[in-house]
Design a protein around this motif. Structure first.
Motif, PDB file in Angstrom:
ATOM      1  N   GLY A 133      45.629  42.096  41.245  1.00 21.78           N
ATOM      2  CA  GLY A 133      46.928  42.830  40.832  1.00 21.78           C
ATOM      3  C   GLY A 133      47.516  43.346  42.295  1.00 21.78           C
ATOM      4  N   ALA A 134      48.560  44.164  41.974  1.00 24.65           N
ATOM      5  CA  ALA A 134      49.162  44.668  43.082  1.00 24.65           C
ATOM      6  C   ALA A 134      48.350  45.657  43.637  1.00 24.65           C
ATOM      7  N   GLY A 135      48.367  46.043  45.216  1.00 21.76           N
ATOM      8  CA  GLY A 135      47.399  47.189  45.526  1.00 21.76           C
ATOM      9  C   GLY A 135      46.647  46.421  46.844  1.00 21.76           C
ATOM     10  N   GLY A 136      47.034  45.243  47.416  1.00 16.67           N
ATOM     11  CA  GLY A 136      46.304  44.871  48.445  1.00 16.67           C
ATOM     12  C   GLY A 136      44.717  44.918  48.606  1.00 16.67           C
ATOM     13  N   THR A 137      44.218  45.442  49.450  1.00 14.51           N
ATOM     14  CA  THR A 137      42.890  45.316  49.720  1.00 14.51           C
ATOM     15  C   THR A 137      42.250  45.820  48.643  1.00 14.51           C
ATOM     16  N   GLU A 138      42.504  47.099  47.953  1.00 15.15           N
ATOM     17  CA  GLU A 138      41.632  47.648  46.986  1.00 15.15           C
ATOM     18  C   GLU A 138      41.580  46.465  45.661  1.00 15.15           C
ATOM     19  N   ALA A 139      42.851  46.053  45.174  1.00 15.94           N
ATOM     20  CA  ALA A 139      42.890  45.028  44.169  1.00 15.94           C
ATOM     21  C   ALA A 139      41.830  43.900  44.473  1.00 15.94           C
ATOM     22  N   GLN A 140      42.224  43.375  45.749  1.00 13.31           N
ATOM     23  CA  GLN A 140      41.439  42.051  46.101  1.00 13.31           C
ATOM     24  C   GLN A 140      40.128  42.354  46.097  1.00 13.31           C
ATOM     25  N   ASP A 141      39.491  43.525  46.397  1.00 13.18           N
ATOM     26  CA  ASP A 141      38.128  43.682  46.420  1.00 13.18           C
ATOM     27  C   ASP A 141      37.798  43.869  45.020  1.00 13.18           C
ATOM     28  N   TRP A 142      38.303  44.484  44.107  1.00 16.61           N
ATOM     29  CA  TRP A 142      38.123  44.546  42.770  1.00 16.61           C
ATOM     30  C   TRP A 142      38.020  43.267  41.977  1.00 16.61           C
ATOM     31  N   ALA A 143      38.811  42.273  42.503  1.00 13.21           N
ATOM     32  CA  ALA A 143      38.864  41.102  41.972  1.00 13.21           C
ATOM     33  C   ALA A 143      37.530  40.265  42.483  1.00 13.21           C
ATOM     34  N   GLU A 144      37.242  40.517  43.418  1.00 14.24           N
ATOM     35  CA  GLU A 144      35.783  39.845  43.927  1.00 14.24           C
ATOM     36  C   GLU A 144      34.854  40.471  43.281  1.00 14.24           C
ATOM     37  N   MET A 145      34.752  41.715  42.847  1.00 13.60           N
ATOM     38  CA  MET A 145      33.828  42.430  42.244  1.00 13.60           C
ATOM     39  C   MET A 145      33.595  41.737  40.779  1.00 13.60           C
ATOM     40  N   LEU A 146      34.831  41.376  39.986  1.00 12.75           N
ATOM     41  CA  LEU A 146      34.853  40.870  38.898  1.00 12.75           C
ATOM     42  C   LEU A 146      34.327  39.417  38.840  1.00 12.75           C
ATOM     43  N   MET A 147      34.850  38.562  39.747  1.00 14.11           N
ATOM     44  CA  MET A 147      34.250  37.334  40.188  1.00 14.11           C
ATOM     45  C   MET A 147      32.739  37.362  40.114  1.00 14.11           C
ATOM     46  N   ARG A 148      32.340  38.285  40.993  1.00 17.29           N
ATOM     47  CA  ARG A 148      30.731  38.440  40.890  1.00 17.29           C
ATOM     48  C   ARG A 148      30.051  38.746  39.610  1.00 17.29           C
ATOM     49  N   PRO A 328      35.758  60.035  38.268  1.00 16.20           N
ATOM     50  CA  PRO A 328      34.725  61.216  38.762  1.00 16.20           C
ATOM     51  C   PRO A 328      33.514  60.956  37.544  1.00 16.20           C
ATOM     52  N   TYR A 329      33.325  60.205  36.664  1.00 11.75           N
ATOM     53  CA  TYR A 329      32.408  60.018  35.870  1.00 11.75           C
ATOM     54  C   TYR A 329      31.931  58.367  35.670  1.00 11.75           C
ATOM     55  N   GLN A 330      30.802  58.135  34.914  1.00 14.09           N
ATOM     56  CA  GLN A 330      30.292  56.718  35.139  1.00 14.09           C
ATOM     57  C   GLN A 330      30.601  56.253  33.761  1.00 14.09           C
ATOM     58  N   LEU A 331      31.620  55.425  33.354  1.00 17.53           N
ATOM     59  CA  LEU A 331      31.891  54.867  32.229  1.00 17.53           C
ATOM     60  C   LEU A 331      32.695  53.509  32.073  1.00 17.53           C
ATOM     61  N   VAL A 332      31.948  52.469  31.349  1.00 20.40           N
ATOM     62  CA  VAL A 332      32.829  51.308  31.142  1.00 20.40           C
ATOM     63  C   VAL A 332      33.324  51.402  29.782  1.00 20.40           C
ATOM     64  N   LYS A 333      34.762  51.487  29.368  1.00 18.61           N
ATOM     65  CA  LYS A 333      35.242  51.324  27.983  1.00 18.61           C
ATOM     66  C   LYS A 333      35.992  50.024  27.524  1.00 18.61           C
ATOM     67  N   THR A 345      27.152  50.007  36.736  1.00 13.81           N
ATOM     68  CA  THR A 345      26.419  49.445  37.729  1.00 13.81           C
ATOM     69  C   THR A 345      25.520  48.327  36.947  1.00 13.81           C
ATOM     70  N   ALA A 346      25.205  48.481  36.008  1.00 11.27           N
ATOM     71  CA  ALA A 346      24.379  47.229  35.087  1.00 11.27           C
ATOM     72  C   ALA A 346      25.836  46.477  34.584  1.00 11.27           C
ATOM     73  N   VAL A 347      26.804  46.858  33.956  1.00 12.57           N
ATOM     74  CA  VAL A 347      27.946  45.919  33.502  1.00 12.57           C
ATOM     75  C   VAL A 347      28.451  45.187  34.793  1.00 12.57           C
ATOM     76  N   LEU A 348      28.439  45.590  35.902  1.00 13.64           N
ATOM     77  CA  LEU A 348      29.192  44.902  37.105  1.00 13.64           C
ATOM     78  C   LEU A 348      27.992  43.846  37.533  1.00 13.64           C
ATOM     79  N   ASP A 349      26.810  44.138  37.241  1.00 19.10           N
ATOM     80  CA  ASP A 349      25.650  43.013  37.661  1.00 19.10           C
ATOM     81  C   ASP A 349      25.725  42.173  36.662  1.00 19.10           C
TER      82      ASP A 349
END
Length: 376
Positions: A133-148, A328-333, A345-349
Motif C-alpha cells: 500500500g501507500a507508505g514507501g519502504t515501510e509498506a514494501q517491507d510489509w508486503a515482503e513479510m506477507l509474501m514470505r 506496543p503488544y503482540q496480537l494478530v486479530k 512471530t508464529a503467524v508470520l512464520d
C-alpha cells in the motif's frame, strides 16, 4: 460412562452431523456410485483429460465418504471399549480409549472444516498476488513479510511455490509479487486471504522509535485447468514487454523477457518475469490473465466482486481483514471471524491455518468456537 467420554462423544457427533450436511451426504453417495461405475467403463480413458478429472473427483469423494465412515466406526469401537473397561474396573484401558476419542474429535473438526471446500474451484491450485500500500519502504517491507508468510505456510503443507512475478522496492521489500501455489485444495484454503492486511510496529527504518502503520493487499485467484475455457478477444488486450529485474543474470537484464497483459474491458493485469524466455513468459502471463478473469466471474456469481475490487484499489484504513500488531503488544486479530492469536512471530512464520478455518466457517454461518480448530 465417564463424563469426559460422553462430552467427547457429543463433540464428535456434532462435528460429524455438520460434516454430513456440508458434504450433502446422500448426494455424495449417489455421485460416488456414478463415478465408480464410470471407472469400470473401459472407454473412460479414450479421453485422458476427462478421465483424469473424473478420477480426481472420485478420489476426493472416496477419501471424504470412507473417512467419515472410518471415523464413526472408530468412535463406536472406542465407546464400547470404555464400557467394557469400566465393567472390569480397567482404568488404564479406559484412559487409553478416551485418549483415542480426543484424537477422533480433532479429526472430526478437521474434516468438518475441510468439507467447507466445496466451491467450484476450491480444489484447484492458486495464485497469490501481494501489493504494497501507500507508505514507501515501510509498506514494501510489509508486503515482503506477507509474501514470505504465504511461502512458509505452503511449505508447511508440502505445497510447491513458484515466484511468478516480483517488483522490487526502492530500498527494501517489494512493491508487488505473484506466487503460484500448487497443492491439494490450495485455492480453497487461500481464497479467504483476499483483502487488506494491516501491520503496526516500531519502524526498523527510522530512529524515532514511533509506531508505524502499514498496509498491503492480498488477492487470491485459482489456477484454471484445460476443461475451463476462457475466451479473450485479442483486440481487448494491451501487451507490454520489459526488462525483468532481480535474479536471472545478464541475460534477463539485457533482454525484454518480461511480459505484461492488460485486459482493457476489465482493467485486469497479469505479468510474468519468471522465465528468461519471453515466449514462455507470454504463456505464463496469459494463463494468469485467464485465471484472474475466471475468478472475477466467480466473484460476480457470488455477488461480492465489487467489494473485492474495491478492497484491492483502496489499500488502507477501513478495508483491512486482519491486523498484525507487534508494538506496543503482540496480537494478530482477524476482523471477520474475531479470532485472535498472541504470537505474531508464529503467524508470520506461516501458522495461519486457524485463521483460514475460521474464515471458511464464517462463510457458512458457523460460530467462532466451531471454526477455531486447526485446519491441519
Amino acid at each position: 460412562m465417564r463424563a469426559d467420554a460422553l462430552q467427547l462423544q457429543e463433540q464428535i457427533t456434532a462435528s460429524v452431523s455438520l460434516l454430513r450436511r456440508h458434504l450433502d451426504w446422500d448426494a455424495s453417495l449417489i455421485r460416488l456410485a456414478e463415478l465408480n461405475a464410470k471407472a469400470e467403463d473401459p472407454t473412460l480413458w479414450n479421453d485422458a483429460t476427462e478421465a483424469q478429472r473424473l478420477m480426481r473427483e472420485r478420489g476426493r469423494l472416496v477419501e471424504q465418504v470412507e473417512g467419515v465412515q472410518r471415523l464413526e466406526q472408530s468412535v463406536k469401537d472406542a465407546l464400547e471399549l470404555i464400557e467394557m473397561a469400566e465393567a472390569e474396573s480397567d482404568a488404564d484401558t479406559a484412559d487409553a480409549a478416551v485418549a483415542d476419542l480426543v484424537t477422533f474429535a480433532t479429526e472430526a473438526k478437521r474434516r468438518e472444516i475441510e468439507s467447507l471446500l466445496s466451491g467450484e474451484a476450491d480444489h484447484n491450485d492458486a495464485y497469490i498476488e501481494v501489493n504494497a500500500g501507500a507508505g514507501g519502504t515501510e509498506a514494501q517491507d510489509w508486503a515482503e513479510m506477507l509474501m514470505r508468510m504465504y511461502m512458509r505456510w505452503a511449505e508447511r503443507r508440502g505445497y510447491k511455490v513458484v515466484l511468478t512475478e516480483q517488483s522490487e522496492g526502492e530500498e527494501a521489500g517489494i512493491k508487488s509479487a505473484t506466487l503460484q501455489v500448487t497443492g491439494p485444495s490450495a485455492f480453497g484454503w487461500l481464497k479467504t486471504e483476499t483483502g487488506v492486511h494491516r501491520l503496526v510496529r516500531i519502524s526498523p527504518f527510522g530512529g524515532n522509535d514511533k509506531r508505524q502503520t502499514s498496509f498491503a493487499s492480498v488477492y487470491v485467484y485459482p489456477v484454471i485447468d484445460d476443461k475451463i475455457e476462457i475466451e479473450i478477444n485479442p483486440a481487448d488486450l494491451k501487451t507490454d514487454t520489459f526488462r525483468a529485474s532481480g535474479a536471472g543474470g545478464q541475460h534477463v537484464n539485457k533482454t525484454e523477457s518480461g511480459v505484461r497483459f492488460t485486459h482493457l474491458p476489465t482493467g485486469v493485469v497479469a505479468a510474468s518475469t519468471q522465465d528468461r524466455s519471453q515466449h514462455r513468459n507470454r504463456v505464463i502471463a496469459m494463463d494468469m490473465l485467464k485465471a484472474r478473469l475466471y475468478e472475477l466471474e466467480l466473484r460476480k456469481r457470488e455477488a461480492i466482486s465489487d467489494g473485492i475490487e474495491a478492497g484491492k484499489t483502496d489499500i488502507g484504513w477501513g478495508h483491512q481483514i486482519r491486523n498484525y500488531v507487534l508494538q506496543p503488544y503482540q496480537l494478530v486479530k482477524d476482523l471477520r471471524s474475531g479470532l485472535e492469536k498472541g504470537n505474531p512471530t508464529a503467524v508470520l512464520d506461516g501458522d495461519i491455518d486457524d485463521f483460514m478455518a475460521a474464515a471458511l466457517a464464517a462463510r457458512v454461518g458457523n460460530t467462532r468456537s466451531d471454526a477455531s480448530a486447526s485446519a491441519r
